[in-house]
Design a protein around this motif. Sequence first.
Motif, PDB file in Angstrom:
ATOM      1  N   ILE A 479       0.860  -1.186   0.000  1.00  0.00           N
ATOM      2  CA  ILE A 479       0.000   0.000   0.000  1.00  0.00           C
ATOM      3  C   ILE A 479       0.894   1.232   0.000  1.00  0.00           C
ATOM      4  N   VAL A 480       0.436   2.285  -0.641  1.00  0.00           N
ATOM      5  CA  VAL A 480       1.186   3.540  -0.711  1.00  0.00           C
ATOM      6  C   VAL A 480       0.412   4.588   0.072  1.00  0.00           C
ATOM      7  N   VAL A 481       1.004   5.039   1.155  1.00  0.00           N
ATOM      8  CA  VAL A 481       0.346   5.931   2.100  1.00  0.00           C
ATOM      9  C   VAL A 481       0.862   7.356   1.904  1.00  0.00           C
ATOM     10  N   ARG A 482      -0.052   8.281   1.781  1.00  0.00           N
ATOM     11  CA  ARG A 482       0.323   9.688   1.650  1.00  0.00           C
ATOM     12  C   ARG A 482       0.149  10.391   2.993  1.00  0.00           C
ATOM     13  N   PRO A 483       1.027  11.348   3.310  1.00  0.00           N
ATOM     14  CA  PRO A 483       0.858  12.072   4.573  1.00  0.00           C
ATOM     15  C   PRO A 483      -0.397  12.933   4.548  1.00  0.00           C
ATOM     16  N   ALA A 484      -0.979  13.145   5.724  1.00  0.00           N
ATOM     17  CA  ALA A 484      -2.230  13.905   5.815  1.00  0.00           C
ATOM     18  C   ALA A 484      -2.062  15.330   5.321  1.00  0.00           C
ATOM     19  N   ALA A 485      -0.913  15.912   5.620  1.00  0.00           N
ATOM     20  CA  ALA A 485      -0.683  17.297   5.196  1.00  0.00           C
ATOM     21  C   ALA A 485       0.790  17.471   4.880  1.00  0.00           C
ATOM     22  N   ALA A 486       1.078  17.931   3.695  1.00  0.00           N
ATOM     23  CA  ALA A 486       2.465  18.187   3.321  1.00  0.00           C
ATOM     24  C   ALA A 486       2.929  19.482   3.967  1.00  0.00           C
ATOM     25  N   GLN A 487       4.144  19.464   4.507  1.00  0.00           N
ATOM     26  CA  GLN A 487       4.704  20.649   5.134  1.00  0.00           C
ATOM     27  C   GLN A 487       5.883  21.147   4.314  1.00  0.00           C
ATOM     28  N   ALA A 488       5.871  22.439   4.033  1.00  0.00           N
ATOM     29  CA  ALA A 488       6.965  23.041   3.281  1.00  0.00           C
ATOM     30  C   ALA A 488       7.974  23.660   4.243  1.00  0.00           C
ATOM     31  N   GLY A 489       9.187  23.796   3.776  1.00  0.00           N
ATOM     32  CA  GLY A 489      10.202  24.509   4.545  1.00  0.00           C
ATOM     33  C   GLY A 489      10.748  23.754   5.726  1.00  0.00           C
ATOM     34  N   LEU A 490      10.671  22.424   5.727  1.00  0.00           N
ATOM     35  CA  LEU A 490      11.187  21.644   6.850  1.00  0.00           C
ATOM     36  C   LEU A 490      12.716  21.580   6.801  1.00  0.00           C
ATOM     37  N   PRO A 491      13.357  21.300   7.938  1.00  0.00           N
ATOM     38  CA  PRO A 491      14.820  21.153   7.924  1.00  0.00           C
ATOM     39  C   PRO A 491      15.239  19.945   7.092  1.00  0.00           C
ATOM     40  N   THR A 557      20.651   0.666  17.537  1.00  0.00           N
ATOM     41  CA  THR A 557      20.561   1.388  16.271  1.00  0.00           C
ATOM     42  C   THR A 557      19.788   2.669  16.524  1.00  0.00           C
ATOM     43  N   VAL A 558      20.398   3.805  16.171  1.00  0.00           N
ATOM     44  CA  VAL A 558      19.779   5.103  16.468  1.00  0.00           C
ATOM     45  C   VAL A 558      19.706   5.952  15.209  1.00  0.00           C
ATOM     46  N   ASN A 559      18.767   6.879  15.230  1.00  0.00           N
ATOM     47  CA  ASN A 559      18.634   7.910  14.193  1.00  0.00           C
ATOM     48  C   ASN A 559      18.487   9.254  14.876  1.00  0.00           C
ATOM     49  N   VAL A 560      18.844  10.301  14.148  1.00  0.00           N
ATOM     50  CA  VAL A 560      18.731  11.670  14.658  1.00  0.00           C
ATOM     51  C   VAL A 560      17.776  12.436  13.755  1.00  0.00           C
ATOM     52  N   ILE A 561      16.889  13.236  14.356  1.00  0.00           N
ATOM     53  CA  ILE A 561      16.043  14.149  13.582  1.00  0.00           C
ATOM     54  C   ILE A 561      16.275  15.574  14.065  1.00  0.00           C
ATOM     55  N   ALA A 562      16.016  16.527  13.202  1.00  0.00           N
ATOM     56  CA  ALA A 562      16.092  17.951  13.554  1.00  0.00           C
ATOM     57  C   ALA A 562      14.673  18.494  13.696  1.00  0.00           C
ATOM     58  N   TRP A 571      13.394  14.746   8.071  1.00  0.00           N
ATOM     59  CA  TRP A 571      13.493  13.319   7.887  1.00  0.00           C
ATOM     60  C   TRP A 571      14.648  12.805   8.728  1.00  0.00           C
ATOM     61  N   ALA A 572      14.643  11.519   9.050  1.00  0.00           N
ATOM     62  CA  ALA A 572      15.647  10.934   9.939  1.00  0.00           C
ATOM     63  C   ALA A 572      17.004  10.825   9.258  1.00  0.00           C
ATOM     64  N   SER A 573      18.045  10.902  10.073  1.00  0.00           N
ATOM     65  CA  SER A 573      19.403  10.672   9.595  1.00  0.00           C
ATOM     66  C   SER A 573      19.573   9.232   9.157  1.00  0.00           C
ATOM     67  N   PRO A 574      20.661   8.922   8.456  1.00  0.00           N
ATOM     68  CA  PRO A 574      20.988   7.512   8.240  1.00  0.00           C
ATOM     69  C   PRO A 574      21.177   6.818   9.584  1.00  0.00           C
ATOM     70  N   PRO A 575      21.051   5.501   9.625  1.00  0.00           N
ATOM     71  CA  PRO A 575      21.157   4.804  10.912  1.00  0.00           C
ATOM     72  C   PRO A 575      22.597   4.691  11.394  1.00  0.00           C
ATOM     73  N   LEU A 576      22.752   4.633  12.700  1.00  0.00           N
ATOM     74  CA  LEU A 576      24.024   4.346  13.358  1.00  0.00           C
ATOM     75  C   LEU A 576      23.808   3.125  14.243  1.00  0.00           C
ATOM     76  N   THR A 577      24.667   2.130  14.103  1.00  0.00           N
ATOM     77  CA  THR A 577      24.599   0.952  14.961  1.00  0.00           C
ATOM     78  C   THR A 577      25.894   0.839  15.758  1.00  0.00           C
ATOM     79  N   PHE A 578      25.773   0.679  17.058  1.00  0.00           N
ATOM     80  CA  PHE A 578      26.937   0.456  17.912  1.00  0.00           C
ATOM     81  C   PHE A 578      26.546  -0.524  19.003  1.00  0.00           C
ATOM     82  N   THR A 579      27.543  -1.135  19.628  1.00  0.00           N
ATOM     83  CA  THR A 579      27.303  -2.126  20.674  1.00  0.00           C
ATOM     84  C   THR A 579      28.040  -1.709  21.936  1.00  0.00           C
TER      85      THR A 579
END
Length: 691
Positions: A479-491, A557-562, A571-579
């Motif tokens: 299934i292809v899901v669209r967001p409820a509201a598109a936001q412009a000007g995001l980081p 496994t972590v991600n960073v968002i602004a 949108w999320a950063s690429p993933p980082l995995t550490f132990t």
Amino acid sequence: MHKARSRAVSAVLLALATLSAPAAAPAAATASISAAPAAEAAPVAVSVNARGALATVPQTGIGSNHAIWDSNLGTDETADRLKDAGVKLLRYPGGSYSDIYHWADHTAPGGYVAPNTDFDTFMRGVRRTGAQAMVTANYGTGTAEEAAAWVRHANVTKGYGVKYWEIGNENYGNGHYGAAWEADDHADKSPAEYARHVVAYSDAMKAADPSIKVGAVLTTPANWPDGIIAGGDAGTWNNVVLSIAGPKIDFVVVHWYPGAFDKAAHVADMIQLTRQQIAANAGPGSERIGIAMTEFNTGTSSGGATTQPGALAAADAYATLLANGVFSVDWWNVHNGIGTVSQVEGHTDYGDFGLLSSGTCTAAGDVCEPALNTPFAPYYALQMMSRFARPGDQFVRAATDQPKVAAHAARRPNGDLAVLLINTSSDTSYPVAIGYTGLTPAAGAPPVLTHTNGATAITSSTAGSATSQTLPPLSMTTIVVRPAAAQAGLPGAPGQPVASNVTDKSATVSWPAASAGARPIAKYEVYRNDSGVSEQLGESRGTSLAVANLKPGTRYTVNVIARDSGGGVSWASPPLTFTTGTPATSSCSVRLTNQSDWGSGYVGAIDITNNGAPINGWTLGFDWPRPWQSLGSGWSAVWTQEGSHVKVVNEPTGGSLPTGGSATIGFVGNYSGPNVLPAVFTLNGTVCTTR
């Protein structure tokens, strides 16, 4: 195993040049699975975590093997079928034939070469398909000079621009470990000799075209002969090859024939262990080295090769491998020929490991495949994958609470989210309730793609909602899901995070700053995304965060968002995995060594040292990291296992450990998947330092 089949099938393919198989398949091949309606169960909870970004879908992700013994390799019909499936990489000249094939005169001594399958014909088909090529240079009976001449012909003389070049195929199967299916004329068949030649091949081939990428053959974790150290070798095949050839290669090659749906659970560890081997052995800059799965198939000798169970396992494995950063997964094979015929889930399974029918018949002539180039069920798995996750999309975390249902998700550059749902149940139609983290779906019925048991096409419809679908038995649904509201000007998304100062309970996560959108960036948020659930570990106004309260010996496994000043989220950063590790200092320390390994088990030795006050009576405890691991036997102590926990108690005469005293105990550990060793041990309840 498949190599012997590849050579045996050459006789069938030789006959194919003159045999015209009946166009119609047996009636059972198109029979319905059942006239009765499927059972319906309680709703399955599906969680999609849009903050849990994984690997970006590579351009070369969906691939397949071609073989010089396939007389239909160069036909337009074959190329067009592959294009319709979304195949973006084609590998040549085909499995073990790679180590007997000489490209200049198009010969393979000891094997069969079909007409119209030379390299230039192959490349014409590659271009018509719209794919890239991967070429396997002849290591077994060839030379570095021959391989360099091939590169020069392909990229300098012809201008084909072939980027990916492997050195040999499954060269660990040359008899060095006891089984010999791969041609190898070298007197020394050790991994060190192979690695020395990889260096020579790489130097010669890159002298012809410095832009190419060169790959070396590795064993796949938990697949023979991985983990085995042969007599005279300094280590396992992988450790030796990487330590010598690592600086000269750009990617590594692994092969995998799981033959079952539930083996996708092995993938994360399989790829993580391969990356750890690369990092530990390949020298500085080893992070540049990619991983390609250049042979893969889900069929077995007992069936499933051409029917829906194999297709469902294929879709699940392709999605899991690509989400874990493998840059190409290549099906074995485009055409392969009829094998053992059986009935699987109401349909005829031809035992053919190809994507497309070869149109061949059994030796007795009593069963024939469908007409040449008729797609088998796994073809539709690749086609569904190419429509679900397109190059440039980014996989995100998805999970379900039902073992019979698998879920995958990928975010598209325009903000849409594609969700792939796989129902492996033979007789149950599962309703699913889909929950989203980091995305609010639009109302209304989304576009839906579906492939069901026995279907000869993927159907398109608009049905259900973004949060509610019903999955037919033995089906793939996107299934292809669209967001409820598109936001412009995001980081913009933050860059690739890195971990430093990793201890048993803490780590520092740092990342390149995100680009601001319409508003200033207010802060960054760090999320753990190891499953379908997202857990915020903390936030920072800068570009690093000290994370505490972590568990020893645990993979994160972590991600960073602004987040900007108006609450807009990137949108999320690429993933980082550490132990995480174990305490730097403790009243006890433990060393675990793998003393000998045979691919499904190993002898482990544990050295225990008491760094604290004298002990009179001790109990050591640890947990198996994975459900496919277990205790076989143990000695020099009393060993028991309950669930995943192992308890080791001193023998009656061996319970005294003075300060600085030590004890050595041993065990046999069994495994049927990637063998992640236990990392956290307790002595009388205290977490020890693992050395």
